[in-house]
Design an enzyme around this catalytic site. Structure first.
Site, mmCIF file in Angstrom:
data_model
loop_
_atom_site.group_PDB
_atom_site.id
_atom_site.type_symbol
_atom_site.label_atom_id
_atom_site.label_comp_id
_atom_site.label_asym_id
_atom_site.label_seq_id
_atom_site.Cartn_x
_atom_site.Cartn_y
_atom_site.Cartn_z
ATOM 1 N N ILE A 125 0.907 -1.153 0.000
ATOM 2 C CA ILE A 125 0.000 0.000 0.000
ATOM 3 C C ILE A 125 0.943 1.199 0.000
ATOM 4 O O ILE A 125 1.632 1.457 0.983
ATOM 5 C CB ILE A 125 -0.939 0.015 1.217
ATOM 6 N N PRO A 126 1.034 1.902 -1.130
ATOM 7 C CA PRO A 126 2.153 2.831 -1.346
ATOM 8 C C PRO A 126 2.011 4.154 -0.619
ATOM 9 O O PRO A 126 1.785 5.192 -1.236
ATOM 10 C CB PRO A 126 2.140 3.023 -2.864
ATOM 11 N N CYS A 127 2.177 4.124 0.708
ATOM 12 C CA CYS A 127 2.080 5.373 1.457
ATOM 13 C C CYS A 127 3.258 6.289 1.120
ATOM 14 O O CYS A 127 3.221 7.475 1.418
ATOM 15 C CB CYS A 127 1.980 5.110 2.956
ATOM 16 N N HIS A 128 4.295 5.727 0.478
ATOM 17 C CA HIS A 128 5.411 6.598 0.087
ATOM 18 C C HIS A 128 5.006 7.538 -1.048
ATOM 19 O O HIS A 128 5.714 8.483 -1.357
ATOM 20 C CB HIS A 128 6.626 5.748 -0.319
ATOM 21 N N ARG A 129 3.844 7.266 -1.666
ATOM 22 C CA ARG A 129 3.379 8.149 -2.746
ATOM 23 C C ARG A 129 2.493 9.285 -2.213
ATOM 24 O O ARG A 129 1.867 9.995 -2.981
ATOM 25 C CB ARG A 129 2.609 7.352 -3.805
#
Lengths: 237, 267
Positions: free
Chosen positions: B167-171
């Site tokens: 789940i790309p929370c880095h985005r």
């Protein structure tokens, strides 16, 4: 039959205002019923969660019931290893059964009685034909755990009083362990696990009247055994 | 109905019998036997080795750890249940996961988000919609899930993301466009991941520092978040820079339907 706790229509179960903290201290049966009510409410929530998301909620079911089912199995088998296996098997069977049930059926389940019933069946099948081991009076079941260091909290905790109570409990545990199979489960379910008579009957697969008389006979057998063991004890002194 | 006569004292003695504690091995054994226990394995990522645990419900935790032992302890601390190393991992699953991590695969992974609130789950599901190579601010997440005021809460939910990378929370970046913090080893890792995905974090930082929030397409007259459709697209084309949505709207631009920047309130 109506329960004494159930509020009837139009009546407020409790006087309004600040009187909530004022409560009669009631005897044992009433307290049991209260905690049984709480357990019922918790079971309703649990069933809803199981119906919505079995895999997500199943761990909660195990956590909620593992001590009770293990204790029940332990008092039936008298051996911790057997009890753990029996409790494991019971939960696994419960899970597999729940997998096949539609949500409506899970919601309508008499959860507590159902779980004890599975446990009882597992124990009976496991030990069919085998004689259940009896527990020695010298090693009561409840002496298994460890006690942490702690300060006494009341006069009740005085070593002699505590010894007396734990001795009585140990006596009772071993007397229960010696009850004939046909009385032991009914007595355990009714008085140790605190099930209602109808639930006991359901677990045992017996009509309520039969279950009731088995509980009754079990208690009588226990009383006789208790009297006998006290007489024995006095003789020794 | 008559009561059991005199059962009182015996009944009381019975009800005082101690409920024995089930052994600690019972719960894990049951979960393992019904296939609900969590298992983990690990793989290399742009930010070093990461451990991946999954339950029957889906992937339950992704974390960096120094060793298997550290990961197992972190997992138990977080969820209160144990996790065991998986004996063998089907190669197809590894491939699917790596594709997903690279932003190539379909987003069809299942996640085990038990224990998170509805709000937290909504935030994470929304983050899942941000394509690889793009970023969105916290305020975008909050607005998209219908809680435009809950920007900070959205940030906290992302910080608690049990399955970073997947789940790309880095985005998700700060609302002023700066890259911001990252739970999986800090801002440097966040920048590294965005770089690998082609989001050009340095360029993003430069735009943020100069106060640019949106880029507008002069031909089509719409304005976007800088990375919409890949950062190259907007920076290289006929681009107008805006410091706010109000500025964009005042210049006759309308919000892009793909990246959905905020609709400016009439002043």
């Amino acid at each position: 039959m109506t329960s004494g706790c159930a509020p009837t229509a139009g009546h407020s179960p409790r006087p309004p205002g600040g009187a909530a903290g004022f409560r009669l201290v009631l005897g044992q049966p009433e307290q049991n019923r209260r905690s049984a009510d709480r357990a019922m409410i918790a079971d309703e929530e649990l069933k809803n969660r199981l119906a919505d998301d079995l895999d997500g909620a199943f761990e909660g079911l195990v956590r909620a019931y593992q001590d009770r089912l293990y204790s029940f199995a332990l008092r039936l088998t008298s051996r911790p290893e057997d009890a753990e296996e029996a409790a494991q098997d019971a939960f696994v069977k419960a899970y597999r059964a729940l997998c096949g049930y539609p949500a409506e059926r899970i919601r309508a389940l008499a959860l507590r009685a159902w779980l004890y019933q599975i446990t009882l069946n597992v124990v009976r099948n496991r030990f069919r034909g085998k004689k259940l081991r009896l527990v020695s009076l010298d090693h009561p079941l409840s002496a298994r755990g460890e006690t942490a260091w702690e300060a006494p909290d009341s006069a009740d905790g005085r070593p002699d009083a505590r010894y007396e109570r734990s001795r009585q409990r140990a006596d009772m545990a071993s007397l229960v362990a010696k009850l004939p199979d046909r009385y032991r489960a009914p007595v355990l379910l009714r008085y140790v696990e605190g099930l209602r008579l109808e639930e006991v009957a359901r677990v045992l697969g017996q009509p309520v009247g039969t279950a009731k008389s088995n509980v009754h006979r079990g208690v009588n057998a226990l009383r006789e055994a208790l009297v006998a063991s006290r007489r024995e004890g006095e003789k020794k002194r | 109905m008559t009561r059991v006569k005199n059962a009182g004292s015996i009944g009381r003695a019975l009800s005082e019998l101690v409920i024995e504690k089930a052994p600690a091995t019972l719960l894990p054994a049951v979960l393992r036997r019904v296939g609900l226990a969590d298992a983990y394995w690990w793989l290399e990522s742009p930010v070093g080795p990461v451990f991946i645990a999954h339950s029957k419900a889906g992937i339950s935790m992704v974390a960096r750890a120094k060793s298997s032992g550290d990961f197992e302890r972190a997992f138990e601390r977080r969820f209160g249940r144990s996790v065991a190393e998986e004996s063998s991992v089907p190669p197809a699953r590894v491939k699917a996961l790596v594709r997903n991590l690279k932003g190539e695969g379909r987003r069809d992974l299942r996640f085990d988000l038990r224990g998170l609130s509805e709000f937290e789950q909504a935030v994470l599901r929304k983050a899942l919609e941000i394509p690889s190579g793009e970023v969105r601010p916290y305020s975008w997440i909050a607005r998209e899930i219908g809680h435009p005021g809950a920007v900070r809460a959205a940030g906290s939910a992302l910080a608690k993301n049990p399955v970073p990378l997947l789940i790309p929370c880095h985005r998700v970046v700060r609302s002023d466009g700066h890259i911001g913090r990252y739970s999986l080893g800090g801002a440097r890792n966040k920048r590294r991941l965005l770089e690998v995905e082609g989001a050009q974090p340095e360029l993003l930082e430069r735009l943020a520092t100069s106060g640019v929030r949106y880029l507008g397409n002069a031909e089509k007259k719409h304005f976007c978040y800088p990375t919409c459709g890949g950062i190259e697209t907007l920076v290289r084309t006929n681009t107008v820079r805006f410091r706010s949505e109000h500025e964009a709207v005042a210049a006759g631009f309308h919000p892009c339907g793909d990246c959905r920047p905020p609709v400016a309130q009439a002043v």
